[in-house]
Design an enzyme around this catalytic site. Structure first.
Site, PDB file in Angstrom:
ATOM      1  N   HIS A 103       0.772  -1.253  -0.463  1.00  0.00           N
ATOM      2  CA  HIS A 103      -0.107  -0.294  -0.097  1.00  0.00           C
ATOM      3  C   HIS A 103       1.351   1.261  -0.137  1.00  0.00           C
ATOM      4  CE1 HIS A 103      -3.663  -2.077   1.573  1.00  0.00           C
ATOM      5  NE2 HIS A 103      -3.061  -2.344   0.700  1.00  0.00           N
ATOM      6  N   GLU A 126       0.599   4.298   1.357  1.00  0.00           N
ATOM      7  CA  GLU A 126       1.360   3.477   3.402  1.00  0.00           C
ATOM      8  C   GLU A 126       2.283   3.391   3.855  1.00  0.00           C
ATOM      9  OE1 GLU A 126      -3.468   4.176   3.587  1.00  0.00           O
ATOM     10  OE2 GLU A 126      -1.755   3.096   1.822  1.00  0.00           O
ATOM     11  N   CYS A 163      -6.267   1.499   6.343  1.00  0.00           N
ATOM     12  CA  CYS A 163      -6.297   0.663   6.272  1.00  0.00           C
ATOM     13  C   CYS A 163      -6.269   0.246   7.636  1.00  0.00           C
ATOM     14  CB  CYS A 163      -6.688  -0.706   5.486  1.00  0.00           C
ATOM     15  SG  CYS A 163      -4.553  -0.890   5.159  1.00  0.00           S
ATOM     16  N   CYS A 209      -2.465  -0.772   7.738  1.00  0.00           N
ATOM     17  CA  CYS A 209      -1.839   0.555   7.510  1.00  0.00           C
ATOM     18  C   CYS A 209      -1.632   1.721   8.864  1.00  0.00           C
ATOM     19  CB  CYS A 209      -2.423   1.341   6.359  1.00  0.00           C
ATOM     20  SG  CYS A 209      -1.303   0.729   4.594  1.00  0.00           S
TER      21      CYS A 209
END
Length: 147
Positions: A56, A58, A86, A89
């Site tokens: 992701h 992040e 999410c 993260c």
């Protein structure tokens, strides 16, 4: 007068990263990490390219910022991300001890808030910065996928 380096300024940088993801057929989420008004990390989703569910924006930004700083903690740093982090993260952000998270669009299905995930007690959160711009890009991506 609006300061030159406000949350909107840096969110626009994160939106540029999200656009790069969109162009690479990745879910368009972009992130940057800032310390003292200086961008030290830029990232976007790479889950398809890397075939890695943890890639992701992040997570990529956390790693890049930690490498830049030479340590695992992101104290005094701000993460700007176009979509609410999410649970995964948010967990990584907890451990990084990041000082501030600024996100654009909310994620009412998979966001850390709906999942009940806790951040570090010293982390502040600001949501809804350029939310419409972030939401439009996400909607365009998923509409394109449905065709």
């Amino acid at each position: 007068m609006i300061p030159p380096f406000d949350d909107s300024y840096f969110m626009k940088k994160a939106l540029q990263e999200a656009q790069y993801a969109f162009e690479q057929d990745e879910i368009p989420v972009g992130a940057i990490v800032v310390i003292q008004d200086r961008v030290i990390a830029r990232a976007h989703n790479l889950t398809e390219k890397l075939n890695d569910v943890t890639a992701h924006a992040e997570m990529q930004a956390i790693t890049a910022a930690a490498n830049f700083l030479g340590g695992k903690y992101l104290r005094d740093c701000t993460l700007y991300v176009t979509l609410e982090p999410c649970q995964m993260c948010a967990g990584a952000l907890y451990w990084s001890q990041i000082s501030k998270i600024v996100f654009g669009a909310s994620d009412p299905q998979r966001g850390f808030r709906i999942m009940g995930t806790h951040l570090h007690p010293k982390t502040t959160v600001v949501g809804g910065v350029l939310e419409e711009d972030a939401s439009i890009l996400l909607k365009q991506f998923f509409e394109k996928k449905r065709k």
